[in-house]
Design a protein around this motif. Structure first.
Motif, PDB file in Angstrom:
ATOM      1  N   PHE A 170     -12.241   7.795  -4.313  1.00 42.03           N
ATOM      2  CA  PHE A 170     -12.602   6.561  -4.992  1.00 42.03           C
ATOM      3  C   PHE A 170     -11.349   5.869  -5.537  1.00 42.03           C
ATOM      4  O   PHE A 170     -11.181   4.654  -5.393  1.00 42.03           O
ATOM      5  CB  PHE A 170     -13.577   6.840  -6.144  1.00 42.03           C
ATOM      6  CG  PHE A 170     -15.020   6.771  -5.749  1.00 42.03           C
ATOM      7  CD1 PHE A 170     -15.552   7.674  -4.848  1.00 42.03           C
ATOM      8  CD2 PHE A 170     -15.848   5.800  -6.269  1.00 42.03           C
ATOM      9  CE1 PHE A 170     -16.875   7.616  -4.476  1.00 42.03           C
ATOM     10  CE2 PHE A 170     -17.185   5.731  -5.904  1.00 42.03           C
ATOM     11  CZ  PHE A 170     -17.701   6.639  -5.006  1.00 42.03           C
ATOM     12  N   THR A 171     -10.484   6.652  -6.162  1.00 46.36           N
ATOM     13  CA  THR A 171      -9.281   6.089  -6.773  1.00 46.36           C
ATOM     14  C   THR A 171      -8.371   5.452  -5.730  1.00 46.36           C
ATOM     15  O   THR A 171      -7.912   4.316  -5.899  1.00 46.36           O
ATOM     16  CB  THR A 171      -8.510   7.179  -7.538  1.00 46.36           C
ATOM     17  OG1 THR A 171      -9.370   7.763  -8.524  1.00 46.36           O
ATOM     18  CG2 THR A 171      -7.279   6.602  -8.214  1.00 46.36           C
ATOM     19  N   LEU A 172      -8.119   6.171  -4.648  1.00 45.68           N
ATOM     20  CA  LEU A 172      -7.224   5.663  -3.607  1.00 45.68           C
ATOM     21  C   LEU A 172      -7.845   4.497  -2.846  1.00 45.68           C
ATOM     22  O   LEU A 172      -7.177   3.498  -2.565  1.00 45.68           O
ATOM     23  CB  LEU A 172      -6.856   6.788  -2.640  1.00 45.68           C
ATOM     24  CG  LEU A 172      -6.009   7.931  -3.213  1.00 45.68           C
ATOM     25  CD1 LEU A 172      -5.737   8.977  -2.143  1.00 45.68           C
ATOM     26  CD2 LEU A 172      -4.700   7.398  -3.785  1.00 45.68           C
ATOM     27  N   GLY A 173      -9.132   4.615  -2.507  1.00 45.23           N
ATOM     28  CA  GLY A 173      -9.794   3.555  -1.752  1.00 45.23           C
ATOM     29  C   GLY A 173      -9.856   2.251  -2.525  1.00 45.23           C
ATOM     30  O   GLY A 173      -9.500   1.185  -2.012  1.00 45.23           O
ATOM     31  N   ALA A 174     -10.285   2.321  -3.785  1.00 40.70           N
ATOM     32  CA  ALA A 174     -10.382   1.115  -4.607  1.00 40.70           C
ATOM     33  C   ALA A 174      -8.994   0.565  -4.949  1.00 40.70           C
ATOM     34  O   ALA A 174      -8.791  -0.648  -4.987  1.00 40.70           O
ATOM     35  CB  ALA A 174     -11.162   1.420  -5.883  1.00 40.70           C
ATOM     36  N   GLY A 175      -8.035   1.476  -5.192  1.00 36.32           N
ATOM     37  CA  GLY A 175      -6.674   1.031  -5.464  1.00 36.32           C
ATOM     38  C   GLY A 175      -6.068   0.301  -4.280  1.00 36.32           C
ATOM     39  O   GLY A 175      -5.366  -0.704  -4.427  1.00 36.32           O
ATOM     40  N   TYR A 176      -6.382   0.791  -3.082  1.00 35.30           N
ATOM     41  CA  TYR A 176      -5.893   0.143  -1.855  1.00 35.30           C
ATOM     42  C   TYR A 176      -6.526  -1.238  -1.691  1.00 35.30           C
ATOM     43  O   TYR A 176      -5.853  -2.200  -1.291  1.00 35.30           O
ATOM     44  CB  TYR A 176      -6.196   1.033  -0.652  1.00 35.30           C
ATOM     45  CG  TYR A 176      -5.791   0.452   0.681  1.00 35.30           C
ATOM     46  CD1 TYR A 176      -4.544  -0.138   0.861  1.00 35.30           C
ATOM     47  CD2 TYR A 176      -6.655   0.504   1.770  1.00 35.30           C
ATOM     48  CE1 TYR A 176      -4.171  -0.663   2.091  1.00 35.30           C
ATOM     49  CE2 TYR A 176      -6.287  -0.014   2.998  1.00 35.30           C
ATOM     50  CZ  TYR A 176      -5.049  -0.602   3.157  1.00 35.30           C
ATOM     51  OH  TYR A 176      -4.696  -1.134   4.368  1.00 35.30           O
ATOM     52  N   LEU A 177      -7.815  -1.359  -2.021  1.00 35.36           N
ATOM     53  CA  LEU A 177      -8.481  -2.661  -1.937  1.00 35.36           C
ATOM     54  C   LEU A 177      -7.843  -3.655  -2.906  1.00 35.36           C
ATOM     55  O   LEU A 177      -7.618  -4.823  -2.551  1.00 35.36           O
ATOM     56  CB  LEU A 177      -9.973  -2.506  -2.244  1.00 35.36           C
ATOM     57  CG  LEU A 177     -10.794  -3.807  -2.271  1.00 35.36           C
ATOM     58  CD1 LEU A 177     -10.667  -4.553  -0.950  1.00 35.36           C
ATOM     59  CD2 LEU A 177     -12.252  -3.507  -2.578  1.00 35.36           C
ATOM     60  N   PHE A 178      -7.551  -3.208  -4.128  1.00 34.76           N
ATOM     61  CA  PHE A 178      -6.892  -4.096  -5.091  1.00 34.76           C
ATOM     62  C   PHE A 178      -5.515  -4.511  -4.584  1.00 34.76           C
ATOM     63  O   PHE A 178      -5.119  -5.676  -4.714  1.00 34.76           O
ATOM     64  CB  PHE A 178      -6.764  -3.413  -6.451  1.00 34.76           C
ATOM     65  CG  PHE A 178      -6.096  -4.278  -7.483  1.00 34.76           C
ATOM     66  CD1 PHE A 178      -6.805  -5.271  -8.143  1.00 34.76           C
ATOM     67  CD2 PHE A 178      -4.747  -4.105  -7.790  1.00 34.76           C
ATOM     68  CE1 PHE A 178      -6.185  -6.079  -9.090  1.00 34.76           C
ATOM     69  CE2 PHE A 178      -4.121  -4.910  -8.727  1.00 34.76           C
ATOM     70  CZ  PHE A 178      -4.845  -5.903  -9.379  1.00 34.76           C
ATOM     71  N   LEU A 179      -4.790  -3.562  -3.980  1.00 36.47           N
ATOM     72  CA  LEU A 179      -3.462  -3.866  -3.440  1.00 36.47           C
ATOM     73  C   LEU A 179      -3.560  -4.917  -2.336  1.00 36.47           C
ATOM     74  O   LEU A 179      -2.761  -5.863  -2.290  1.00 36.47           O
ATOM     75  CB  LEU A 179      -2.810  -2.591  -2.893  1.00 36.47           C
ATOM     76  CG  LEU A 179      -1.471  -2.767  -2.164  1.00 36.47           C
ATOM     77  CD1 LEU A 179      -0.420  -3.307  -3.121  1.00 36.47           C
ATOM     78  CD2 LEU A 179      -1.018  -1.450  -1.550  1.00 36.47           C
ATOM     79  N   ILE A 180      -4.538  -4.759  -1.442  1.00 34.07           N
ATOM     80  CA  ILE A 180      -4.736  -5.737  -0.366  1.00 34.07           C
ATOM     81  C   ILE A 180      -4.989  -7.121  -0.940  1.00 34.07           C
ATOM     82  O   ILE A 180      -4.347  -8.106  -0.562  1.00 34.07           O
ATOM     83  CB  ILE A 180      -5.924  -5.311   0.536  1.00 34.07           C
ATOM     84  CG1 ILE A 180      -5.527  -4.144   1.436  1.00 34.07           C
ATOM     85  CG2 ILE A 180      -6.404  -6.495   1.392  1.00 34.07           C
ATOM     86  CD1 ILE A 180      -6.666  -3.620   2.283  1.00 34.07           C
ATOM     87  N   ASN A 181      -5.946  -7.201  -1.874  1.00 35.61           N
ATOM     88  CA  ASN A 181      -6.299  -8.497  -2.439  1.00 35.61           C
ATOM     89  C   ASN A 181      -5.113  -9.138  -3.159  1.00 35.61           C
ATOM     90  O   ASN A 181      -4.806 -10.314  -2.955  1.00 35.61           O
ATOM     91  CB  ASN A 181      -7.475  -8.342  -3.404  1.00 35.61           C
ATOM     92  CG  ASN A 181      -8.769  -8.037  -2.687  1.00 35.61           C
ATOM     93  OD1 ASN A 181      -8.917  -8.309  -1.502  1.00 35.61           O
ATOM     94  ND2 ASN A 181      -9.724  -7.456  -3.398  1.00 35.61           N
ATOM     95  N   ALA A 182      -4.438  -8.354  -4.003  1.00 33.64           N
ATOM     96  CA  ALA A 182      -3.326  -8.901  -4.785  1.00 33.64           C
ATOM     97  C   ALA A 182      -2.180  -9.337  -3.876  1.00 33.64           C
ATOM     98  O   ALA A 182      -1.629 -10.441  -4.037  1.00 33.64           O
ATOM     99  CB  ALA A 182      -2.845  -7.861  -5.795  1.00 33.64           C
ATOM    100  N   PHE A 183      -1.806  -8.488  -2.924  1.00 33.80           N
ATOM    101  CA  PHE A 183      -0.649  -8.786  -2.081  1.00 33.80           C
ATOM    102  C   PHE A 183      -0.893 -10.012  -1.219  1.00 33.80           C
ATOM    103  O   PHE A 183      -0.034 -10.907  -1.132  1.00 33.80           O
ATOM    104  CB  PHE A 183      -0.313  -7.586  -1.196  1.00 33.80           C
ATOM    105  CG  PHE A 183       0.868  -7.822  -0.285  1.00 33.80           C
ATOM    106  CD1 PHE A 183       2.158  -7.616  -0.733  1.00 33.80           C
ATOM    107  CD2 PHE A 183       0.690  -8.266   1.019  1.00 33.80           C
ATOM    108  CE1 PHE A 183       3.250  -7.849   0.089  1.00 33.80           C
ATOM    109  CE2 PHE A 183       1.774  -8.499   1.854  1.00 33.80           C
ATOM    110  CZ  PHE A 183       3.055  -8.289   1.381  1.00 33.80           C
TER     111      PHE A 183
END
Length: 335
Positions: A170-183
């Motif tokens: 959950f932590t890695l998957g959601a963190g990756y989604l936030f990274l995609i959106n922000a970047f």
């Protein structure tokens, strides 16, 4: 026609890059609303949290600073984003630690598997946002719409859920989604800023080295989401082919349960009993549905041409307990 200018864009973006307590208080309120919405599986509540969240401001600021090669503004925006992201994760982790509801809702699960479509949404949203911010009068209803479409708040809250439950996926998957959106919101903003600067005749000071570095980072970030996107497309295709196979080849059977796991198709059927020859033909016909590399297991729940209530109850009980049904040798046949 509304006038679009880089000065308007700069004014609208920099106006929100302030590390003050009212903005952070609003952020904390948005975090609590989003966590409650995710916890209760309420999409309207989650959308409301995204509408009031100030998370877009530093991300857009980063993109604008990159498009202008403004290191001071970039540092200010990055510092604000790190602060707000930290507040978001800390607040969400605290909420989910004390929340009596521990089950992961569909709203939470939806933020753990980013795909290439999330990249496209972030890019399109970022371009829409920068165009809107460059207009006289500000972003109007476009910026809130971008915040909803790109969903910056829910991934941060899901990271908090993963931390509070020690769930690394959950932590890695959601963190990756936030990274995609922000970047990619920042990247689209940077590209839009450069476009408006060129359009207004300003001199560009973005070096080729910076452009190459950003491109490499973008490719690295895209790769996992592309793999995930391919997996989803592949699964959708296989599901469609399996549905066609069942509809055509098993019209008189009720499919009590079906699953596909590592190229192994498992069907539990109720209906007229199938002979060994019929099952062999079914397996052979898989190639007609582009499923020739899949193994087929058919579990027949019927005795003769009927099934008793007790037999069906036993089957459902075993499935709910996570056990595999152990039928007679002539009931289950593998490829």
């Amino acid at each position: 026609m509304q006038q679009i200018s880089t000065s308007t864009l700069s004014k609208n973006i920099q106006a929100d890059l302030n590390l003050n307590w009212p903005t952070q208080a609003i952020l904390f309120c948005a975090i609590m609303i989003a966590c409650i919405g995710l916890n209760l599986n309420s999409a309207p509540v989650v959308i409301g949290a995204m509408l009031i969240s100030p998370l877009m401001a530093p991300i857009v600021g980063i993109g604008f600073a990159l498009g202008n090669s403004n290191s001071n503004l970039l540092l200010k925006a990055v510092r604000l984003m790190i602060t707000q992201a930290s507040i978001g994760i800390l607040g969400a982790t605290t909420y989910f630690l004390i929340s009596p509801i521990n089950t992961a809702s569909d709203q939470l699960l939806a933020r753990t598997e980013p795909t290439i479509w999330d990249v496209l949404i972030a890019l399109a949203g970022g371009f829409a946002g920068v165009i809107s911010l460059a207009k006289k009068g500000g972003g109007g209803n476009v910026v809130p719409g971008v915040a909803i479409a790109t969903a910056l708040m829910p991934p941060l809250c899901t990271v908090g859920y993963g931390i509070s439950h020690l769930n690394l996926s959950f932590t890695l998957g959601a963190g990756y989604l936030f990274l995609i959106n922000a970047f990619f919101i920042a990247l689209a903003t940077a590209a839009g800023t450069i476009f408006f600067r060129v359009r207004s005749g300003q001199h560009l000071n973005v070096s080729v080295r910076q452009e190459i570095l950003i491109l490499i980072i973008a490719i690295i970030i895209i790769i996992p989401s592309s793999i995930s996107g391919y997996s989803i497309v592949r699964k959708s295709y296989v599901d469609a082919q399996l549905s066609a196979f069942i509809e055509k080849e098993l019209p008189n059977q009720y499919i009590a349960k079906q699953s596909i796991d590592h190229q192994h198709i498992k069907l539990a059927v109720i209906g007229r009993r199938l002979t060994q020859n019929q099952i062999a033909k079914l397996k052979s016909s898989l190639k007609n549905y582009h499923l020739k590399d899949y193994k087929l297991t058919i579990t027949q729940l019927t005795k003769g041409n009927y099934i008793t209530a007790q037999q069906f109850q036993d089957y459902m009980k075993q499935q709910n307990n996570g056990n595999n049904l152990q039928p007679d040798n002539d009931n289950q046949m593998d490829k």
